[in-house]
Design a protein around this motif. Sequence first.
Motif, short mmCIF file in Angstrom:
data_model
loop_
_atom_site.label_atom_id
_atom_site.label_comp_id
_atom_site.label_asym_id
_atom_site.label_seq_id
_atom_site.Cartn_x
_atom_site.Cartn_y
_atom_site.Cartn_z
N ARG A 1 0.83 -1.21 0.00
CA ARG A 1 0.00 0.00 0.00
C ARG A 1 0.86 1.25 0.00
O ARG A 1 0.55 2.24 -0.69
CB ARG A 1 -0.94 0.00 1.21
CG ARG A 1 -2.07 -1.00 1.12
CD ARG A 1 -3.18 -0.68 2.12
NE ARG A 1 -2.72 -0.74 3.50
CZ ARG A 1 -2.80 -1.84 4.26
NH1 ARG A 1 -3.29 -2.96 3.75
NH2 ARG A 1 -2.39 -1.82 5.51
N ARG A 2 1.96 1.21 0.73
CA ARG A 2 2.86 2.35 0.76
C ARG A 2 3.52 2.57 -0.60
O ARG A 2 3.63 3.70 -1.08
CB ARG A 2 3.93 2.14 1.85
CG ARG A 2 4.85 3.34 2.05
CD ARG A 2 4.08 4.56 2.47
NE ARG A 2 4.94 5.73 2.60
CZ ARG A 2 4.51 6.98 2.59
NH1 ARG A 2 3.21 7.23 2.46
NH2 ARG A 2 5.35 7.98 2.71
N ALA A 3 3.94 1.47 -1.24
CA ALA A 3 4.57 1.56 -2.56
C ALA A 3 3.61 2.14 -3.58
O ALA A 3 3.99 2.97 -4.42
CB ALA A 3 5.06 0.19 -3.01
N LEU A 4 2.34 1.72 -3.54
CA LEU A 4 1.35 2.24 -4.47
C LEU A 4 1.10 3.72 -4.25
O LEU A 4 0.92 4.49 -5.20
CB LEU A 4 0.03 1.46 -4.33
CG LEU A 4 0.08 -0.02 -4.73
CD1 LEU A 4 -1.26 -0.69 -4.43
CD2 LEU A 4 0.41 -0.16 -6.21
N ARG A 5 1.10 4.11 -2.99
CA ARG A 5 0.88 5.53 -2.68
C ARG A 5 2.04 6.38 -3.18
O ARG A 5 1.84 7.49 -3.69
CB ARG A 5 0.70 5.70 -1.16
CG ARG A 5 0.22 7.09 -0.75
CD ARG A 5 -0.15 7.13 0.73
NE ARG A 5 -1.29 6.28 1.01
CZ ARG A 5 -1.26 5.22 1.81
NH1 ARG A 5 -0.14 4.87 2.40
NH2 ARG A 5 -2.34 4.50 2.02
N LEU A 6 3.25 5.86 -3.05
CA LEU A 6 4.43 6.62 -3.46
C LEU A 6 4.58 6.70 -4.98
O LEU A 6 4.92 7.75 -5.53
CB LEU A 6 5.70 6.00 -2.86
CG LEU A 6 5.89 6.13 -1.35
CD1 LEU A 6 7.09 5.30 -0.89
CD2 LEU A 6 6.07 7.59 -0.93
N THR A 7 4.34 5.58 -5.66
CA THR A 7 4.63 5.52 -7.10
C THR A 7 3.43 5.86 -7.98
O THR A 7 3.59 6.23 -9.14
CB THR A 7 5.12 4.12 -7.50
OG1 THR A 7 4.06 3.16 -7.27
CG2 THR A 7 6.35 3.72 -6.69
N GLN A 8 2.21 5.66 -7.43
CA GLN A 8 0.99 5.83 -8.24
C GLN A 8 1.02 4.90 -9.45
O GLN A 8 0.51 5.24 -10.53
CB GLN A 8 0.84 7.30 -8.68
CG GLN A 8 0.65 8.27 -7.53
CD GLN A 8 -0.64 8.00 -6.74
OE1 GLN A 8 -1.73 8.01 -7.31
NE2 GLN A 8 -0.50 7.77 -5.44
N GLU A 9 1.62 3.70 -9.29
CA GLU A 9 1.69 2.70 -10.35
C GLU A 9 1.05 1.40 -9.88
O GLU A 9 1.72 0.54 -9.31
CB GLU A 9 3.15 2.45 -10.76
CG GLU A 9 3.83 3.64 -11.41
CD GLU A 9 5.26 3.32 -11.83
OE1 GLU A 9 5.84 2.32 -11.32
OE2 GLU A 9 5.80 4.05 -12.67
N PRO A 10 -0.23 1.21 -10.10
CA PRO A 10 -0.90 -0.01 -9.63
C PRO A 10 -0.36 -1.29 -10.27
O PRO A 10 -0.62 -2.38 -9.76
CB PRO A 10 -2.38 0.22 -10.03
CG PRO A 10 -2.50 1.69 -10.23
CD PRO A 10 -1.17 2.15 -10.73
#
Length: 342
Positions: free
Chosen positions: A63-72
């Motif tokens: 969830r943190r990675a998705l929030r940072l990168t905006q790459e689902p």
Amino acid sequence: MALGEMDRLKPAIHPTYSRVLCAHLKQEGFSDGDIFSGTRLAWQELLSEHRYLSLEQLSRLIRRALRLTQEPWIGVKIGGNTPVSSHGALGYAVVSAPDIRTLLSVVARYVGVRLQLIQLTFEEQDGWGRLQLKEQTDLGDCREFLLGALLGSYFQMTDAVSTGRSRGARVHLPFERPAWAEHYERLLGCPVAFDAECFLIEVPAEQLASPCLTADPAMHRNAIRDCEHQLKQLEKGGPFSQQVSLVLLDCQGEFPSLEIMAEKFAMSPRTLIRKLKAEDTRYQQLLDDVRSELAAWWLTETQLPIERIAEKLGYQDTSNFSRTFRRWFGMPPLAMRKEGAL
């Protein structure tokens, strides 16, 4: 403990993959503070080969990675860039296989030594080799990331053993077609069908006998032997520290002392201490890890009163629980409950 909680909280994912995810985020320019904020994890915790992560822990990191990168689609992206060596003995068994048929059989048999949440089967049917996945645990909000990472890793490994991407392969994914579906096809280089009944990779039968350019019989024998050893260890519950954690996860109200835990494993306390030390951990550390994960889960995922949570964790005095909780998380229990509700 309810089955769903046990599934979410039990150690099941080799730490290599969380490290690979964090390394990718660092390459994207994010700091450790950026990456681990709100995850209740730290880089140092991911370094031990014996410290398997739970689905719940990985979920927080994803969830943190998705929030940072905006790459689902980040799962397939990372899987495609993961070196073969990251998969340990499984990776070496794959790249040293004599042909694609053996490669697929190896992946199906030994995937559990790295990821214990799924089961893969390989069969030949109607002119296709079919690698099919069944979730042993509901992957929940980790599904797209994990299935994407598996896809990316599969094609990365097959690319490594052949002259080019497997032409004619078909991919089926068991979730709704997302708005970013074109990223899957771009990164994988083949058509991807969504809304499928299950995760499935199909390879034309005529390609199964294709020899692997990196075939190495001696390496293959050694890697298979290592995989078999790890598989047998898994059948016993995995690394010893993981076995202890699983026992602790199933306790409520009164957690066993070191001496009682040693009795459960039919060994002396000194032997238990030595075996845990060999895996870079201590009994008190495992106990704290389990208690803190349970405390955070019950606070953020249930409506249990704080007093009841303290009791379930073996604290008769709520104030003692609150002090320990502050040591674990740097905040009182009520603050985490409010934060989780946001």
